[in-house]
Design an enzyme around this catalytic site. Structure first.
Site, mmCIF file in Angstrom:
data_model
loop_
_atom_site.group_PDB
_atom_site.id
_atom_site.type_symbol
_atom_site.label_atom_id
_atom_site.label_comp_id
_atom_site.label_asym_id
_atom_site.label_seq_id
_atom_site.Cartn_x
_atom_site.Cartn_y
_atom_site.Cartn_z
ATOM 1 C CB SER A 9 5.347 32.290 -19.746
ATOM 2 O OG SER A 9 6.231 32.187 -20.834
ATOM 3 C CG HIS A 34 1.787 31.925 -22.316
ATOM 4 N ND1 HIS A 34 0.689 32.389 -23.022
ATOM 5 C CD2 HIS A 34 2.834 32.681 -22.722
ATOM 6 C CE1 HIS A 34 1.062 33.379 -23.803
ATOM 7 N NE2 HIS A 34 2.361 33.584 -23.651
ATOM 8 C CG ASP A 36 5.889 33.250 -24.524
ATOM 9 O OD1 ASP A 36 4.894 33.838 -24.992
ATOM 10 O OD2 ASP A 36 6.151 33.222 -23.313
ATOM 11 C CG MET A 38 9.575 34.615 -28.970
ATOM 12 S SD MET A 38 10.526 35.610 -27.823
ATOM 13 C CE MET A 38 9.462 35.597 -26.382
ATOM 14 C CG HIS A 67 2.159 34.764 -27.341
ATOM 15 N ND1 HIS A 67 2.754 35.590 -26.406
ATOM 16 C CD2 HIS A 67 1.868 35.559 -28.403
ATOM 17 C CE1 HIS A 67 2.823 36.812 -26.889
ATOM 18 N NE2 HIS A 67 2.304 36.820 -28.103
ATOM 19 C CG MET A 69 5.387 36.969 -29.760
ATOM 20 S SD MET A 69 6.192 37.015 -28.158
ATOM 21 C CE MET A 69 5.913 35.341 -27.622
ATOM 22 C CG MET A 138 1.349 41.457 -26.571
ATOM 23 S SD MET A 138 1.774 39.892 -25.780
ATOM 24 C CE MET A 138 3.352 40.253 -24.990
ATOM 25 C CG ASP A 176 2.066 37.323 -22.460
ATOM 26 O OD1 ASP A 176 2.840 37.273 -21.496
ATOM 27 O OD2 ASP A 176 2.274 36.748 -23.554
HETATM 28 O O1 LIG Z 1 5.080 36.755 -24.611
HETATM 29 C C1 LIG Z 1 5.853 37.018 -23.705
HETATM 30 C C2 LIG Z 1 7.017 37.907 -23.909
HETATM 31 O O2 LIG Z 1 7.035 38.323 -25.212
HETATM 32 C C3 LIG Z 1 5.520 36.493 -22.384
HETATM 33 O O3 LIG Z 1 4.643 35.411 -22.404
HETATM 34 C C4 LIG Z 1 6.552 36.426 -21.309
HETATM 35 O O4 LIG Z 1 6.959 35.107 -21.043
HETATM 36 C C5 LIG Z 1 5.977 36.977 -20.062
HETATM 37 O O5 LIG Z 1 6.954 37.021 -19.102
HETATM 38 P P1 LIG Z 1 6.800 37.869 -17.763
HETATM 39 O O6 LIG Z 1 6.563 39.301 -18.175
HETATM 40 O O7 LIG Z 1 5.617 37.299 -17.043
HETATM 41 O O8 LIG Z 1 8.096 37.645 -17.095
HETATM 42 FE FE LIG Z 2 3.531 35.262 -24.313
#
Ligand SMILES: O=C(CO)[C@@H](O)[C@H](O)COP(=O)(O)O
Ligand SMILES: [Fe+2]
Length: 217
Positions: A9, A34, A36, A38, A67, A69, A138, A176
């Site tokens: 990520s 990956h 993210d 948000m 992903h 969010m 998740m 994740d």
């Molecule tokens: O979607 C998410 C957090 O919301 C993830 O994708 C985080 O980036 C995962 O991070 P780690 O738990 O691996 O540090």
């Molecule tokens: Fe994620």
């Protein structure tokens, strides 16, 4: 034979150097990137949007595993398709129209993936499991990297793997949150085949960290 994917990520990377991080992760052996997204509403954190994804695209051949969010993710399908996203993972909790939203993602030429939070049961997504290329379970509450893996979510991974077999379906199962070289083995055993790793990847040299994860598969 099962295909396994390590998806570092970029959330845990250097936000001043997105493109360099994407290049570094590809060279380090990542299978997917990956990404993210948000919105500060669905989760209490803000990252970036399709513009940054489009800016990284010319520099990377990696599969862009986006992903979202965000609330009402169906509103961003065209923007992410145009930015060059390969897949969009959208939360069942974030839209009143999960079925239509997943159809829209596929119609835009991307892989469609549905996500469930730790508090959401598999039954909430059963009606759309014929429409998805992947289910993302998740294993932390979404919003931040660096949280601890929630072992109790693994039961949902095994239930999904069982459901997939019974119905002769073909989706990938991604986990994740809190993935390390220890928790990845538990997730694999439960039936996951795609593994997001943010803080673990960046807690050392990414190539070495990814090698440690792959050694468990
Ligand atoms: O979607 C998410 C957090 O919301 C993830 O994708 C985080 O980036 C995962 O991070 P780690 O738990 O691996 O540090
Ligand atoms: Fe994620």
């Amino acid at each position: 034979m099962t295909d396994y994917y390590i998806a570092p990520s970029i959330l845990s990377g250097n936000f001043g150097k997105f493109t360099e991080e994407a290049i570094r992760l590809e060279a380090a052996g990542a299978d997917w990137l990956h990404i993210d997204i948000m919105d500060g509403h669905f989760v209490d954190n803000l990252t970036f949007g399709a513009g940054v994804v489009g800016a990284m695209r010319p520099y990377s051949k990696l599969f862009f595993d986006c992903h979202l969010m965000v609330e009402n993710p169906e509103n961003y399908v065209t923007a992410f398709a145009e930015a060059g996203a390969d897949s969009m993972s959208i939360h069942v909790e974030a839209t009143s129209h999960i079925h239509g939203a997943l159809q829209k993602i596929r119609a835009a030429g991307m892989k469609a993936s549905v996500v469930i939070n730790p508090g959401t049961p598999v039954s909430a997504i059963e009606p759309v499991l014929t429409l998805v290329d992947m289910v993302l379970v998740m294993t932390v509450n979404p919003g931040f990297g660096g949280q601890s893996f929630l072992t109790e979510c693994l039961e949902k991974v095994s239930d999904l793997a069982m459901f997939r077999k019974l119905r002769n379906l073909n989706f990938d199962i991604e986990v994740d949150g809190g993935i390390t070289d220890e928790t990845i083995a538990l997730a694999k055993q439960a039936g996951a085949n795609a593994f997001v790793a943010g803080s673990f990847t960046f807690s050392g040299e990414p190539a070495e960290q990814i090698r440690k994860l792959k050694a468990q598969l």
